[in-house]
Scaffold this active site. Structure first.
Site, PDB file in Angstrom:
ATOM      1  N   ILE A  98      -6.528  -1.249 -15.594  1.00 24.20           N
ATOM      2  CA  ILE A  98      -6.879  -0.228 -14.603  1.00 24.20           C
ATOM      3  C   ILE A  98      -6.058   1.028 -14.866  1.00 24.20           C
ATOM      4  CG2 ILE A  98      -7.057   0.312 -12.149  1.00 24.20           C
ATOM      5  CD1 ILE A  98      -8.894  -1.973 -13.110  1.00 24.20           C
ATOM      6  N   TYR A 109       4.068 -14.111 -14.756  1.00 22.83           N
ATOM      7  CA  TYR A 109       3.109 -13.277 -14.031  1.00 22.83           C
ATOM      8  C   TYR A 109       1.715 -13.912 -14.084  1.00 22.83           C
ATOM      9  CZ  TYR A 109       0.012  -9.368 -12.955  1.00 22.83           C
ATOM     10  OH  TYR A 109      -0.977  -8.567 -12.407  1.00 22.83           O
ATOM     11  N   ALA A 128       0.813  -1.224   0.000  1.00 21.57           N
ATOM     12  CA  ALA A 128       0.000   0.000   0.000  1.00 21.57           C
ATOM     13  C   ALA A 128       0.843   1.270   0.000  1.00 21.57           C
ATOM     14  CB  ALA A 128      -0.929   0.009   1.212  1.00 21.57           C
TER      15      ALA A 128
END
Length: 252
Positions: free
Chosen positions: A192, A159, A14
């Site tokens: 995103i 990935y 974060a």
């Protein structure tokens, strides 16, 4: 508004301003939670904590290496000793690498799996113990649309494989511990609107958009809102699920 008053939430990864983790942490804080900002980047941790506190939220920063069991165990011990509880774990920390299988090395694979899968495993194993003991917990794991459609945007095959492993791990673990009041779910974001997306050449970006039925990238807040719901008391009957957040780019 979902109620996270008195709850303690750990969000790994974060500290980065470029990804989703910071927005996830801010969203939990706005819902009243005490958010633990866990990241290997000290400057990023400090910045995220400051942002949340400046907005009236509650947060504490902890330096965390998700590839180190000792680092994770120390974090969990500190949280329990300090707050007496651990309600939510968001396994957000992750890395990617754009490389073909032909050019990929074993070290490349190990590095990606060490963070994306093995780090997630270590964090989950440590955090689920106090949750099971308390009879309540929420774990939400960050996977990816690449786990389902075989990449095609940013990461390589390693990935995609690591994010697919996250889905299988989450489902199996859900069967093991959901009877103890602990749910485990995954989210699979597609494209995103992050710094990585903004850095793409316009022609490449448009090609990707053409493959998304809603015609745009998702916003980090849209991902965060889904995660926060899955981590809430209201989502108590949802476990072992994988939620697609991709604007129709991939449909099961």
């Amino acid at each position: 508004m979902l109620d996270f008053d008195d709850q303690v939430i750990i969000v790994t990864g974060a500290g980065s301003p470029k990804g989703i983790g910071r927005v996830i942490a801010k969203t939990f804080a706005k819902q009243g939670g005490m958010v633990i900002i866990a990241d290997i980047n000290k400057a990023g941790v400090d910045e995220t904590v400051k942002i949340i506190k400046d907005e009236g939220g509650k947060a504490e920063g902890i330096l965390l290496d998700v590839t180190s069991k000792e680092s994770i165990d120390n974090m969990v011990k500190h949280v329990i000793d300090t707050y007496g509880r651990l309600d939510v774990l968001i396994n957000n920390a992750g890395i990617s690498q754009k490389v073909t299988v032909e050019d990929m090395t074993l070290d490349d694979i190990k590095r990606v799996f060490n963070v994306n899968m093995f780090g997630l495993f270590l964090c989950t194993q440590a955090c689920m113990k106090p949750m099971v003991k308390a009879g309540y917990g929420r774990i939400v794991n960050l996977s990816s649309v690449s786990a389902k459609r075989g990449g095609g945007i940013f990461g390589g095959a390693h990935y995609s494989a690591s994010k697919a492993a996250v889905l299988a791990f989450s489902k199996n673990l859900s069967r093991e511990i959901c009877q103890h009041g602990v749910t485990i779910n995954s989210v699979c974001p597609g494209l995103i609107n992050t710094e990585i997306w903004k850095s793409l050449p316009q022609e490449q970006a448009q090609k990707i958009i053409d493959g998304i039925p809603v015609g745009r990238p998702g916003e980090t807040q849209e991902v965060a809102d889904t995660i926060v719901f899955l981590a809430s008391k209201e989502a108590s009957y949802i476990t072992g699920e994988e939620i697609d957040i991709n604007g129709g780019q991939h449909m099961d």
